[in-house]
Design a protein around this motif. Structure first.
Motif, PDB file in Angstrom:
ATOM      1  N   ARG A 105      -4.425 -18.125  22.370  1.00 32.34           N
ATOM      2  CA  ARG A 105      -4.138 -16.728  22.061  1.00 32.34           C
ATOM      3  C   ARG A 105      -3.375 -16.075  23.205  1.00 32.34           C
ATOM      4  O   ARG A 105      -3.537 -16.442  24.361  1.00 32.34           O
ATOM      5  CB  ARG A 105      -5.432 -15.953  21.799  1.00 32.34           C
ATOM      6  N   VAL A 106      -2.571 -15.080  22.864  1.00 29.68           N
ATOM      7  CA  VAL A 106      -1.788 -14.356  23.865  1.00 29.68           C
ATOM      8  C   VAL A 106      -2.457 -13.020  24.130  1.00 29.68           C
ATOM      9  O   VAL A 106      -2.742 -12.258  23.202  1.00 29.68           O
ATOM     10  CB  VAL A 106      -0.341 -14.132  23.377  1.00 29.68           C
ATOM     11  N   LEU A 107      -2.721 -12.718  25.402  1.00 29.75           N
ATOM     12  CA  LEU A 107      -3.344 -11.451  25.756  1.00 29.75           C
ATOM     13  C   LEU A 107      -2.374 -10.297  25.530  1.00 29.75           C
ATOM     14  O   LEU A 107      -1.172 -10.433  25.747  1.00 29.75           O
ATOM     15  CB  LEU A 107      -3.749 -11.467  27.228  1.00 29.75           C
ATOM     16  N   PRO A 108      -2.884  -9.146  25.116  1.00 27.44           N
ATOM     17  CA  PRO A 108      -2.016  -7.980  24.985  1.00 27.44           C
ATOM     18  C   PRO A 108      -1.550  -7.499  26.355  1.00 27.44           C
ATOM     19  O   PRO A 108      -2.220  -7.735  27.367  1.00 27.44           O
ATOM     20  CB  PRO A 108      -2.913  -6.941  24.313  1.00 27.44           C
ATOM     21  N   LYS A 109      -0.433  -6.851  26.373  1.00 25.97           N
ATOM     22  CA  LYS A 109       0.108  -6.299  27.614  1.00 25.97           C
ATOM     23  C   LYS A 109      -0.668  -5.047  27.992  1.00 25.97           C
ATOM     24  O   LYS A 109      -0.918  -4.182  27.151  1.00 25.97           O
ATOM     25  CB  LYS A 109       1.590  -5.959  27.418  1.00 25.97           C
ATOM     26  N   MET A 110      -1.051  -4.942  29.278  1.00 23.74           N
ATOM     27  CA  MET A 110      -1.773  -3.770  29.769  1.00 23.74           C
ATOM     28  C   MET A 110      -0.938  -3.076  30.840  1.00 23.74           C
ATOM     29  O   MET A 110      -0.432  -3.716  31.763  1.00 23.74           O
ATOM     30  CB  MET A 110      -3.134  -4.162  30.331  1.00 23.74           C
ATOM     31  N   VAL A 111      -0.788  -1.758  30.691  1.00 25.81           N
ATOM     32  CA  VAL A 111       0.065  -0.971  31.573  1.00 25.81           C
ATOM     33  C   VAL A 111      -0.703   0.251  32.065  1.00 25.81           C
ATOM     34  O   VAL A 111      -1.414   0.897  31.292  1.00 25.81           O
ATOM     35  CB  VAL A 111       1.336  -0.497  30.831  1.00 25.81           C
ATOM     36  N   SER A 112      -0.563   0.574  33.350  1.00 25.89           N
ATOM     37  CA  SER A 112      -1.166   1.793  33.889  1.00 25.89           C
ATOM     38  C   SER A 112      -0.241   2.976  33.593  1.00 25.89           C
ATOM     39  O   SER A 112       0.949   2.945  33.923  1.00 25.89           O
ATOM     40  CB  SER A 112      -1.376   1.661  35.396  1.00 25.89           C
ATOM     41  N   LYS A 113      -0.771   4.000  32.954  1.00 29.51           N
ATOM     42  CA  LYS A 113       0.008   5.195  32.613  1.00 29.51           C
ATOM     43  C   LYS A 113      -0.916   6.413  32.733  1.00 29.51           C
ATOM     44  O   LYS A 113      -1.382   6.976  31.732  1.00 29.51           O
ATOM     45  CB  LYS A 113       0.573   5.073  31.194  1.00 29.51           C
ATOM     46  N   PRO A 114      -1.224   6.812  33.956  1.00 29.16           N
ATOM     47  CA  PRO A 114      -2.261   7.830  34.167  1.00 29.16           C
ATOM     48  C   PRO A 114      -1.882   9.231  33.702  1.00 29.16           C
ATOM     49  O   PRO A 114      -0.739   9.667  33.860  1.00 29.16           O
ATOM     50  CB  PRO A 114      -2.476   7.797  35.682  1.00 29.16           C
ATOM     51  N   ILE A 115      -2.850   9.905  33.107  1.00 31.22           N
ATOM     52  CA  ILE A 115      -2.697  11.320  32.798  1.00 31.22           C
ATOM     53  C   ILE A 115      -2.994  12.120  34.064  1.00 31.22           C
ATOM     54  O   ILE A 115      -3.432  11.567  35.075  1.00 31.22           O
ATOM     55  CB  ILE A 115      -3.649  11.745  31.666  1.00 31.22           C
ATOM     56  N   GLU A 116      -2.771  13.421  34.010  1.00 32.67           N
ATOM     57  CA  GLU A 116      -3.067  14.273  35.150  1.00 32.67           C
ATOM     58  C   GLU A 116      -4.579  14.397  35.317  1.00 32.67           C
ATOM     59  O   GLU A 116      -5.285  14.772  34.387  1.00 32.67           O
ATOM     60  CB  GLU A 116      -2.476  15.671  34.941  1.00 32.67           C
ATOM     61  N   PHE A 117      -5.074  14.024  36.489  1.00 34.99           N
ATOM     62  CA  PHE A 117      -6.493  14.215  36.787  1.00 34.99           C
ATOM     63  C   PHE A 117      -6.586  14.801  38.196  1.00 34.99           C
ATOM     64  O   PHE A 117      -7.003  14.140  39.150  1.00 34.99           O
ATOM     65  CB  PHE A 117      -7.286  12.915  36.675  1.00 34.99           C
ATOM     66  N   ASN A 118      -6.178  16.062  38.295  1.00 37.77           N
ATOM     67  CA  ASN A 118      -6.184  16.757  39.583  1.00 37.77           C
ATOM     68  C   ASN A 118      -7.518  17.490  39.779  1.00 37.77           C
ATOM     69  O   ASN A 118      -8.461  17.315  39.003  1.00 37.77           O
ATOM     70  CB  ASN A 118      -5.006  17.724  39.660  1.00 37.77           C
TER      71      ASN A 118
END
Length: 220
Positions: free
Chosen positions: A19-32
Motif C-alpha cells: 500500500r502507498v501512504l497518503p501524503k502528509m503536509v504541514s499547513k498550520p492555521i493561526e494559533f497566536n
C-alpha cells in the motif's frame, strides 16, 4: 523521536503490504496568543475547565466534511482566529473560530493544521478531548472520495497508536454523547444538527478500522 519511530513503522507496514501512504503536509492555521486565550475562555465557559494552556488528551476522533468545494477555501475558513460573521448559528457561543487538527483534500493529501494536543473548536460538547479531521467537499458537486476514505483510515490508525483513542465518530453522531461522561457542554441550548461525513463514509471507515477494537457508540 517517538513520532518518527511510529511513522517509520507505519511506512514499513505500508510498504510491506504493497500500500502507498497518503501524503502528509504541514499547513498550520493561526494559533497566536489571542487564539490561545479564546481557546482557554472556551474551555472555561463551555466545559468548566480552567487551564494555563489549551491542551487536551485526545480520547476521541471526530470525522467531518467542510461542505466547501476547494482545499484553499476550506483552509481559509479555519485559518483566522475569529469566527466568521456568517456563522450566525454559533456566534453566541464565542468568538473562537472553528478549526480542526487535520484537513484532507479530495486527492487524499493530508494537511496538518495544528497539534493534536491543542483544543480545536469542531464539535459541541467534546472539544476538550476530541481530534477533528475535516474532509474537503461534501457538496453535491464534490462528494467525498475513495482517496479521502483511505487517508481517513490511515489517520485513524496512526492517531490511535499515538493517543488513547476510545471512540471514532461522525460529526452527526455527537449528540449520542449528551449523557456520557465525556460530555461537558454547560449550555443546554447550544446544539446544531449535523449530517457529515455521511452514513456510508462512516460505515466504510469503521469496516476498515474494526481491528482497532474501538468502543461502540453509546446505546449500541
Amino acid at each position: 523521536m517517538k513520532i518518527l519511530k511510529l511513522l517509520f513503522c507505519l511506512i514499513f507496514i505500508s510498504c510491506s503490504s504493497g500500500r502507498v501512504l497518503p501524503k502528509m503536509v504541514s499547513k498550520p492555521i493561526e494559533f497566536n496568543d489571542e487564539r490561545k486565550e479564546l481557546s482557554l475562555k472556551y474551555l472555561d465557559e463551555h466545559y468548566g475547565i480552567k487551564k494555563d494552556v489549551p491542551e487536551i488528551e485526545p480520547k476521541m476522533i471526530v470525522i467531518h466534511w467542510t461542505e466547501i468545494k476547494t482545499l484553499q477555501e476550506s483552509f481559509d475558513t479555519f485559518k483566522p482566529v475569529h469566527l466568521s460573521e456568517k456563522r450566525n448559528d454559533i456566534q453566541s457561543a464565542g468568538k473562537l473560530n472553528v478549526s480542526a487538527h487535520y484537513l484532507v483534500d479530495r486527492d487524499g493529501t493530508i494537511y496538518r493544521l495544528m497539534p493534536e494536543t491543542l483544543m480545536a473548536r469542531h464539535v459541541i460538547g467534546l472539544n476538550h478531548l476530541a481530534i477533528g479531521i475535516e474532509n474537503v467537499g461534501g457538496t453535491v458537486e464534490t462528494p467525498l472520495t475513495d482517496a479521502q476514505l483511505k487517508s481517513n483510515v490511515f489517520l485513524v490508525k496512526y492517531l490511535s497508536k499515538k493517543h488513547p483513542v476510545e471512540y471514532v465518530i461522525g460529526h452527526y453522531e455527537y449528540t449520542l454523547f449528551i449523557d456520557h461522561p465525556f460530555w461537558l457542554e454547560k449550555d443546554n441550548s447550544y446544539r446544531t444538527k449535523k449530517v457529515d461525513p455521511g452514513l456510508k463514509f462512516m460505515e466504510e471507515l469503521r469496516r476498515e478500522t474494526k481491528n482497532l477494537n474501538l468502543r461502540p457508540l453509546p446505546g449500541n
